[in-house]
Design an enzyme around this catalytic site. Structure first.
Site, PDB file in Angstrom:
ATOM      1  N   ALA A 206      37.910  12.016 -24.166  1.00 35.80           N
ATOM      2  CA  ALA A 206      37.989  10.711 -24.829  1.00 35.80           C
ATOM      3  C   ALA A 206      39.115   9.879 -24.230  1.00 35.80           C
ATOM      4  O   ALA A 206      38.968   8.671 -24.013  1.00 35.80           O
ATOM      5  CB  ALA A 206      38.181  10.891 -26.332  1.00 35.80           C
TER       6      ALA A 206
ATOM      7  N   GLY B 264      37.834   8.783 -20.899  1.00 38.50           N
ATOM      8  CA  GLY B 264      36.722   7.861 -21.101  1.00 38.50           C
ATOM      9  C   GLY B 264      37.173   6.480 -21.510  1.00 38.50           C
ATOM     10  O   GLY B 264      36.570   5.473 -21.119  1.00 38.50           O
ATOM     11  N   ASP B 265      38.240   6.403 -22.286  1.00 42.49           N
ATOM     12  CA  ASP B 265      38.809   5.112 -22.660  1.00 42.49           C
ATOM     13  C   ASP B 265      39.191   4.337 -21.397  1.00 42.49           C
ATOM     14  O   ASP B 265      38.906   3.139 -21.275  1.00 42.49           O
ATOM     15  CB  ASP B 265      40.022   5.337 -23.563  1.00 42.49           C
ATOM     16  N   SER B 266      39.794   5.018 -20.439  1.00 37.18           N
ATOM     17  CA  SER B 266      40.185   4.385 -19.177  1.00 37.18           C
ATOM     18  C   SER B 266      38.984   4.022 -18.317  1.00 37.18           C
ATOM     19  O   SER B 266      38.974   2.986 -17.658  1.00 37.18           O
ATOM     20  CB  SER B 266      41.122   5.305 -18.387  1.00 37.18           C
TER      21      SER B 266
ATOM     22  N   GLU C 145      37.506   0.938 -19.813  1.00 39.75           N
ATOM     23  CA  GLU C 145      38.429  -0.174 -19.545  1.00 39.75           C
ATOM     24  C   GLU C 145      38.299  -0.657 -18.108  1.00 39.75           C
ATOM     25  O   GLU C 145      38.254  -1.858 -17.843  1.00 39.75           O
ATOM     26  CB  GLU C 145      39.865   0.256 -19.837  1.00 39.75           C
TER      27      GLU C 145
END
Length: 134
Positions: free
Chosen positions: A12, A15-17, A20
């Protein structure tokens, strides 16, 4: 290494990066040059509510393996911010986990396909073409 070797929290986080970076790429390729506008539009994409809505658009298009990663992230216990419901935040975390798994496994075409489907109704013109550099 395979994505299954990582914890859902690690996926997670990555995945956020990944999301983004894909968002920033799309926005920059749209030729918007105002930093304030870029930041404002970026926040519209990366909020838990926005990612939850985007996930709902691709949910029925996931393979069994992709669904496994989504559920793995969705079921992870985390603190939920006040800006989203528990269900929205969990869907967003599941999406981040899925996108990290695809990234780690080198499935970049599938990653772009799901990203473009998830965010197809945005206000950036020619979004599929704009995100081909990822």
């Amino acid at each position: 290494m395979t994505a299954k070797e990582f914890s859902p929290a690690s996926l997670a986080y990555l995945g956020d990066s990944v999301i983004e970076l894909m968002v920033r790429n799309r926005l920059v390729m749209s030729k918007i040059s105002d930093a304030g506008m870029l930041n404002s539009l970026s926040r519209d994409y990366v909020s838990a509510v926005s990612q939850s809505n985007a996930m709902e658009k691709i949910f029925d298009k996931l393979s069994e393996d992709e669904m496994t990663f989504f559920k793995w992230g969705r079921n992870m216990h985390t603190n939920v911010p006040k800006s989203a419901s528990v269900a929205q935040y969990r869907r967003a975390t599941g999406m981040e986990t899925l996108f990290a798994a695809l990234f780690i496994e080198g499935k970049h075409e599938r990653l772009k396909e799901l990203f473009n489907l998830a965010f197809e109704a945005d206000n950036i013109e020619n979004s599929e073409e704009k995100n081909e550099n990822f």
